[in-house]
Design an enzyme around this catalytic site. Structure first.
Site, PDB file in Angstrom:
ATOM      1  N   ASP A  69      -6.879   2.011  -1.993  1.00 54.50           N
ATOM      2  CA  ASP A  69      -5.472   2.344  -2.164  1.00 54.50           C
ATOM      3  C   ASP A  69      -5.001   2.913  -0.839  1.00 54.50           C
ATOM      4  O   ASP A  69      -5.661   3.763  -0.237  1.00 54.50           O
ATOM      5  CB  ASP A  69      -5.222   3.330  -3.302  1.00 54.50           C
ATOM      6  CG  ASP A  69      -3.773   3.236  -3.765  1.00 54.50           C
ATOM      7  OD1 ASP A  69      -3.377   2.176  -4.277  1.00 54.50           O
ATOM      8  OD2 ASP A  69      -3.013   4.209  -3.581  1.00 54.50           O
ATOM      9  N   SER A  70      -3.888   2.407  -0.366  1.00 52.32           N
ATOM     10  CA  SER A  70      -3.475   2.754   0.987  1.00 52.32           C
ATOM     11  C   SER A  70      -1.964   2.726   1.083  1.00 52.32           C
ATOM     12  O   SER A  70      -1.267   2.282   0.179  1.00 52.32           O
ATOM     13  CB  SER A  70      -4.099   1.758   1.975  1.00 52.32           C
ATOM     14  OG  SER A  70      -3.920   0.426   1.517  1.00 52.32           O
ATOM     15  N   TYR A 154       3.307  -3.427   6.726  1.00 51.30           N
ATOM     16  CA  TYR A 154       4.118  -2.755   7.751  1.00 51.30           C
ATOM     17  C   TYR A 154       3.567  -2.944   9.168  1.00 51.30           C
ATOM     18  O   TYR A 154       4.073  -2.337  10.118  1.00 51.30           O
ATOM     19  CB  TYR A 154       4.197  -1.253   7.444  1.00 51.30           C
ATOM     20  CG  TYR A 154       4.838  -0.930   6.111  1.00 51.30           C
ATOM     21  CD1 TYR A 154       6.214  -0.772   5.990  1.00 51.30           C
ATOM     22  CD2 TYR A 154       4.064  -0.783   4.957  1.00 51.30           C
ATOM     23  CE1 TYR A 154       6.799  -0.481   4.766  1.00 51.30           C
ATOM     24  CE2 TYR A 154       4.638  -0.493   3.724  1.00 51.30           C
ATOM     25  CZ  TYR A 154       6.005  -0.341   3.639  1.00 51.30           C
ATOM     26  OH  TYR A 154       6.581  -0.057   2.426  1.00 51.30           O
TER      27      TYR A 154
END
Ligand code: ITT
Length: 201
Positions: A69-70, A154
């Site tokens: 999870d990041s 991103y």
């Protein structure tokens, strides 16, 4: 030994598989279990979401499971989008829309205030239900426009001074060396080695 990577994100899977290639582990992914229900990521921390994804995958498959999870924490936005990074611009997940929203929110913001960091927690759940976690972070700046076409999410907006490049301009090898995921996975590999050797279960 077999392990399932509990992620549906192709960008993550590519990076994780590359970094795990040297281990003698047969790596499966959720694509091998299309009927498994998607984990609801309702935790308030990277750690709780990573653990939930790993636990559900281990229980469903009966295998060792690794989940990531990041997300991106932007200082000017008080740490947002954080755990909401994947759906920052709403449903469905859309990297381009997320990047556009971020650019709008930071429009006109001076360089020194455009600081951010990627964070990653990797959770490993064994078939016996034991849980291990490892974390990593990487600091940088949010550019005013995209640069590069590698990576995912991103990456085209995330500038790292030590390379004078965005994550999307780095090779995968370079990104994995310094990224939040690369750092967390290096620690996770040590845990996997101990599991493989039967030292922990
Ligand atoms: P899984 O839960 O199936 O693994 P996901 O994309 O939903 O996939 P997360 O909930 O952990 O995963 O959200 C991570 C988001 O954070 C991801 O979609 C990107 O927007 C961003 N992100 C994380 N790591 C990144 C990286 O290395 N480069 C660019 N963006 C990243």
């Amino acid at each position: 030994m077999k392990m399932v990577l509990a992620s549906g994100n192709q960008g993550k899977l590519t990076e994780l598989k590359t970094m795990l290639a040297h281990l003698n582990i047969e790596v499966l992914s959720l694509a091998d279990y299309p009927e498994m229900p998607e984990t609801v990521e309702d935790g308030h921390s990277f750690e709780s979401n990573a653990q939930k994804k790993a636990r559900e995958a281990a229980e469903y498959t009966g295998l060792l499971a690794l989940a990531d999870d990041s997300g991106l924490e932007v200082d000017f936005l008080n740490g947002q989008p954080g755990v909401h990074s994947a759906r920052f611009a709403g449903e469905p997940k859309d990297d381009a829309a997320n990047n556009e929203k971020l650019l709008q929110l930071l429009k006109g913001l001076p360089w020194e205030k455009r600081t951010a960091r990627f964070r990653c927690v990797i959770a490993i759940c064994t078939p016996a239900g034991e849980m291990y976690t490892a974390d990593g972070s990487c600091a940088g700046f949010i550019l005013e426009q995209s640069r590069g076409d590698g990576g995912f999410g991103y990456d085209p907006l995330f500038y790292v001074p030590q390379y004078d490049k965005t994550f999307a301009e780095l090779t995968m090898e370079e990104k994995n060396k310094i990224s939040h995921r690369g750092i967390a996975l290096k620690k996770a590999v040590q845990i996997l080695e101990r599991i493989k050797e039967g030292l922990i279960r």
